[in-house]
Design an enzyme around this catalytic site. Structure first.
Site, PDB file in Angstrom:
ATOM      1  N   GLY A  21       0.597  -1.024   0.356  1.00  0.00           N
ATOM      2  CA  GLY A  21       0.185  -0.271  -0.005  1.00  0.00           C
ATOM      3  C   GLY A  21       0.835   1.216  -0.071  1.00  0.00           C
ATOM      4  O   GLY A  21       0.642   2.226  -0.265  1.00  0.00           O
ATOM      5  N   PHE A  22       1.625   0.729   0.309  1.00  0.00           N
ATOM      6  CA  PHE A  22       2.966   2.353   0.392  1.00  0.00           C
ATOM      7  C   PHE A  22       3.724   2.585  -0.817  1.00  0.00           C
ATOM      8  O   PHE A  22       4.097   3.790  -0.999  1.00  0.00           O
ATOM      9  CB  PHE A  22       3.588   1.764   2.030  1.00  0.00           C
ATOM     10  CG  PHE A  22       5.137   2.653   1.986  1.00  0.00           C
ATOM     11  CD1 PHE A  22       6.304   2.478   0.978  1.00  0.00           C
ATOM     12  CD2 PHE A  22       5.096   4.394   2.587  1.00  0.00           C
ATOM     13  CE1 PHE A  22       7.508   3.170   1.606  1.00  0.00           C
ATOM     14  CE2 PHE A  22       6.125   4.460   2.363  1.00  0.00           C
ATOM     15  CZ  PHE A  22       7.750   4.016   2.175  1.00  0.00           C
TER      16      PHE A  22
ATOM     17  N   ASP B 140       2.028  -8.919  13.647  1.00  0.00           N
ATOM     18  CA  ASP B 140       1.967  -9.579  12.165  1.00  0.00           C
ATOM     19  C   ASP B 140       2.845 -10.489  12.183  1.00  0.00           C
ATOM     20  O   ASP B 140       3.375 -10.690  10.716  1.00  0.00           O
ATOM     21  CB  ASP B 140       1.582  -8.194  11.774  1.00  0.00           C
ATOM     22  CG  ASP B 140       1.401  -8.645  10.207  1.00  0.00           C
ATOM     23  OD1 ASP B 140       0.351  -9.658  10.214  1.00  0.00           O
ATOM     24  OD2 ASP B 140       1.499  -7.924   9.083  1.00  0.00           O
TER      25      ASP B 140
END
Ligand SMILES: *[C@@H]1O[C@H](CO)[C@@H](O)[C@H](O)[C@H]1NC(C)=O
Ligand SMILES: *[C@@H]1O[C@H](CO)[C@@H](O)[C@H](O)[C@H]1NC(C)=O
Ligand SMILES: *[C@@H]1O[C@H](CO)[C@@H](O)[C@H](O)[C@H]1NC(C)=O
Ligand SMILES: *[C@@H]1O[C@H](CO)[C@@H](O)[C@H](O)[C@H]1NC(C)=O
Ligand SMILES: *[C@@H]1O[C@H](CO)[C@@H](O)[C@H](O)[C@H]1NC(C)=O
Ligand SMILES: *[C@@H]1O[C@H](CO)[C@@H](O)[C@H](O)[C@H]1NC(C)=O
Ligand SMILES: *[C@@H]1O[C@H](CO)[C@@H](O)[C@H](O)[C@H]1NC(C)=O
Length: 866
Positions: A538-539, A652
């Site tokens: 996404g970055f 995560d």
């Protein structure tokens, strides 16, 4: 009581239905279109084939039956989806029904290629001759895509038809070339009159609306705080109730509660049992235990709806914890307007275990962008209740037809977030705020629906993406990507960037990382050559590159147009600036020029752990390699938990965040979601629940309490993933196998774990070693975090397992205390057999592992490592 009920229902059978206790639908038609035979679906519901019915009830100028070529693995059952009827001209079904009472119409669609037609060409409407429009310009392909589902169920409810005929007209849309209509299954069922009462319009005091005359579409039907309830478990009304968690907004998941076994759900005489099944009232969602936190948030669900319609929101309540008035008093908001103040379920029902429902009508105007329905609960502080809390047991959202009989909305568009997702690293979908979940799940429940838990929907979708992508670039997101970095709370770019850069310059000043010039980076990546992209998040993108002439690096470049992920970017820099460890991916340098934000990392030649486990053409890792990788990753996590100034929770942990260098040394990556311990008290509500499905600690879900034991849980999943070489979630498997954690635990308990291990490992693991390893993984997956070992214990146990394996391989007994493993005999014999099986790999790593096993113990003493 029961027998008198039976007597009465028997007595009134010739009337249309009995409603003393249950409801017996007088009409119940299940037509499997295009199928010549009767057949049962996976729930055991009997569907009629066409031979007995269609000739009499279908009139069409041009219709053909068809069978789908491909059965999507996420279809709940081949019946009725795998066969269908295709119409290239208007077609009318005329179902004979009783003349009184409302009926539900459920339409089942599976967009697939029938008779070689393109599924994208199917645009059609479904109407009735008396002027109702259920669907218009409806594209099953677009809808399924936007909802990320293989199939679609639409549920409508119509008032009685005076002539005893219920007609449905399927008309291909004339505005599209080659357009056709199709249908896989039609269900017509008598329904009790659940819309008899006028409903208050929210925002207009004293104004009520008659809903009983309208046609309705069921948008959502949720068992709040409970499980999916299949059609066969809802009396004879065959409604499906979905899990509500995909629709929860933000981090505020609240907690789910279920009624004690001893608590009877007693329907009052005013409430017929068909309103909702007992299992809806037995479970609930409420806020957390902390009154201060509860005062500061709304327990909120968000639903995608079509604009320009009035909706009836039905809230089902049943108090299953409190017994007295004024113990739990709360306000109810619909679309930010007050629908009810000081709701007190006990005051309404006067006792625990007594269900009640409340209806509210809201008009949702057509605004730009997505139209949403917000349902929010907040403790009523003014009433000074004993507990600051709120509760909800069930929720239904119905769309009312407009004055001209319309219920059709536009085709949904795939959300922009979902489009971005297509670019994401396939494995990584942490950080999915529930805003996102809403977008994706928006489809999952209600009328549109997937039978499985919503996480599974996402995974199905993900899995598809992955397959599609694999051919094109083969790039697996293997580098320190930021998960998918979409948070609903977008931090301002400016503050994010300036903080990040001040961190970077202080790092550089301390000599911990260096500054690269933009030309250096451009040179090293051949001006960001697309062929060097090794991951996308996404970055932005991650490139393989070279600096200083020959040093291979991974270069993460923020997309200059995107503000996404700035927060994760900053978190990652903050974390990495504090951390240096052999088993953590390290930041080499950065570049900040011309609006570019670029981070430079060590290059991990062998990519992610996952790509060596399954769905790969790489050679399988040997058991010892796997053990050493797990030990390395455990060391990295142990260091995170104990080695730094603050406890750092990774949040995560998964096999795509464990990277391997050219010597198969494991390094933990992706700190974009990490949290430091002491801040947690302030953030566990305002923070979005993050992590990856399949790895998420269930207790973290329940309590919203993030601890280092959440990482331990995820690591337990990783351990089983390494052993069994299958994904943490695999929705194409049977229900009990979908979740690896559940599947492995049930096999471990039954003693059948050996049956599900990676076939490449069969016969190569020393039984004692396997036992130790499996016990360790099992403990990590303990339901309650206090029962889980610390990362240090995990490390110790894995190290011990490795020693057992090595001892077996070399034929020597283990020179450590193995008294807790009394079945220590036979090592030698089995060991030599194992050795023969994997000489190369075994001997190659054995030299190093002595050293590394010593290292682990020294590291436990001095957790700072290097
Ligand atoms: C019937 O529909 C098929 C395609 O569905 C089409 O090829 C055929 O020409 C149609 N026949 C008539 C008579 O319209
Ligand atoms: C088919 O149905 C549509 C919508 O119900 C209607 O507008 C159209 O006139 C019908 N076409 C024919 C040929 O009857
Ligand atoms: C459905 O009902 C059956 C029998 O009552 C029960 O065993 C099963 O657990 C129920 N399933 C769900 C998901 O509620
Ligand atoms: C909603 O209603 C307004 C006013 O009646 C109308 O202008 C607008 O086009 C409608 N939107 C849709 C999507 O039908
Ligand atoms: C309700 O308010 C929230 C913020 O307070 C806003 O984001 C949301 O769009 C509003 N919902 C509706 C339907 O107006
Ligand atoms: C809860 O929602 C209502 C209605 O949107 C809003 O006015 C209120 O500020 C919210 N409360 C909190 C604590 O977010
Ligand atoms: C029919 O749906 C398609 C896809 O959503 C849309 O592009 C088109 O404008 C719609 N046509 C009409 C007449 O509404």
């Amino acid at each position: 009581m029961k027998s008198s009920t039976f007597f009465f229902s028997f007595f009134f059978t010739f009337l249309f239905f009995s409603f003393i206790n249950g409801f017996k639908p007088s009409d119940s038609i299940l037509l499997s279109c295009g199928s010549p035979n009767n057949a049962a679906d996976a729930d055991g519901r009997a569907w009629s084939g066409e031979s007995s019915l269609t000739d009499k009830i279908l009139t069409s100028a041009n219709s053909t039956s068809a069978t789908a070529l491909f059965q999507d693995p996420s279809l709940p059952s081949p019946v009725p989806y795998m066969t269908g009827r295709v119409f290239s001209a208007n077609a009318t079904y005329n179902f004979p029904v009783s003349k009184t009472g409302r009926h539900w119409i459920r339409l089942y669609f599976y967009p697939a290629s029938y008779n070689n037609l393109n599924p994208d060409d199917a645009f059609f409407s479904v109407t009735t001759p008396d002027g109702l429009t259920f669907l218009k310009n409806f594209s099953t392909a677009l809808t399924a895509k936007a909802l990320t589902q293989a199939y679609i169920i639409k549920e409508f409810s119509v008032a009685s038809s005076a002539d005893g005929i219920l007609s449905l007209v399927f008309s291909p849309d004339t505005n599209h070339r080659n357009s056709y209509a199709f249908i896989n299954g039609i269900e017509i069922i008598s329904m009790p009159d659940v819309f008899s009462e006028p409903v208050n319009m929210v925002g207009y005091s004293d104004q009520t609306i008659e809903v009983g005359v309208s046609a309705m579409q069921t948008m959502y039907r949720l068992n709040v705080g409970g499980q999916y309830i299949p059609a066969t478990n809802d009396s004879e009304l065959s409604r499906i109730w979905y899990d509500d968690s995909p629709y929860l907004y933000g981090a505020a998941l609240g907690v789910t509660t279920s009624a004690d076994k001893g608590l009877n759900i007693e329907y009052p005489s005013s409430l017929p049992e068909y309103i909702a099944p007992v299992s809806v009232y037995q479970t609930a969602r409420s806020m957390g235990p902390d009154p201060e936190i509860n005062k500061n948030f709304n327990l909120t669900w968000v639903f995608q709806v079509d604009g320009n319609f009035t909706y009836v929101v039905r809230l089902h309540f049943c108090e299953i914890v409190m017994q007295k008035v004024n113990q739990r008093v709360f306000d109810i908001y619909l679309n930010n307007q007050t629908a009810e103040t000081a709701a007190d379920v006990i005051a309404w029902t006067s006792a625990e275990g007594v269900p009640i429902y409340k209806d509210y009508a809201v008009f949702v105007s057509d605004t730009d962008g997505d139209d949403e329905m917000w349902v929010a609960l907040h403790p009523n502080v003014a009433a000074r209740p004993e507990y600051m809390n709120s509760i909800l047991n069930g929720l239904e959202v119905f769309k009312m037809s407009t004055n001209d009989g319309n219920l059709a909305g536009p085709n949904p568009e795939p959300s922009s977030m979902m489009m971005e997702d297509e670019l994401d690293s396939p494995a990584s979908f942490a950080g999915k705020s529930s805003k996102k979940a809403t977008v994706i799940g928006g489809a999952a429940g209600g009328a549109a629906a997937a039978g499985l838990f919503f996480a599974v929907c996402i995974v199905v979708y993900r899995r598809k993406r992955k397959v599609e992508r694999a051919g094109s670039d083969g790039a697996s997101g293997w580098l320190p990507l930021y998960g998918n970095s979409h948070t609903s709370a977008s931090k301002s770019t400016i503050s994010g960037r300036s903080n990040a850069s001040s961190h970077l310059s202080s790092l550089a000043a301390a000599g911990l990382c260096r500054h690269f010039s933009l030309p250096e980076i451009k040179h090293g990546t051949r001006n960001f050559d697309e062929s060097l992209v090794i991951g996308v998040g996404g970055f932005g993108k991650v490139y393989k590159g070279v600096v200083d002439g020959s040093t291979k690096v991974a270069i993460k470049r923020s997309n200059p147009q995107s503000e996404q992920g700035v927060h994760e970017f900053q978190t990652e820099i903050e974390m990495l600036s504090k951390l240096r460890h052999k088993h953590l991916v390290s930041l080499i340098g950065y570049c900040e020029e011309d609006d570019e934000m670029i981070l430079v990392y060590d290059y991990m030649a062998y990519g992610t752990l996952r790509e060596h486990l399954y769905k790969t053409n790489k050679p399988p890792l040997s058991w010892k390699q796997r053990l050493e990788i797990c030990i390395g990753a455990a060391r990295g996590l142990h260091y995170l938990h104990t080695g730094a100034k603050y406890t750092i929770i990774h949040r995560d942990v998964k096999t795509t965040n464990i990277l391997l260098d050219e010597n198969f040394v494991a390094k933990v990556s992706d700190f974009g979601l990490s949290k430091t311990g002491p801040m947690m008290n302030q953030t566990h509500v305002s923070t979005v629940v993050k992590g990856s499905f399949g790895y998420l600690d269930p207790e973290y879900f329940r309590r919203q309490q993030l601890t280092d034991k959440s990482d331990v849980y995820s690591f337990g999943v990783v351990l089983f993933e390494v052993l069994c070489a299958r994904p943490a979630l695999n929705p194409s498997l049977s229900k009990e196998q979908v979740s690896l954690a559940d599947w492995a635990m049930s096999n471990q308990r039954k003693g059948t774990l050996g049956d599900i291990i990676d076939p490449a490992l069969k016969g190569k693991i020393n039984p004692e070693c396997l036992k130790k390893y499996a016990e360790t993984a099992e403990k990590c997956l303990s339901d309650s975090s206090v029962e889980r070992p610390t990362m240090g214990d995990v490390l110790w146990n894995l190290e011990f397992a490795l020693q057992l394996q090595e001892a077996a391989d070399s034929g020597k007994p283990v020179d450590m205390d193995i008294s807790e493993n009394p079945a220590g005999s036979g090592h030698g014999r089995k060991g030599s057999h194992t050795l023969n099986g994997s000489i190369g790999a075994g001997s190659e790593v054995s030299g190093e592992s002595d050293e590394s096993s010593n290292e682990v113990f020294s590291q436990l003493v001095n957790p700072r490592g290097r």
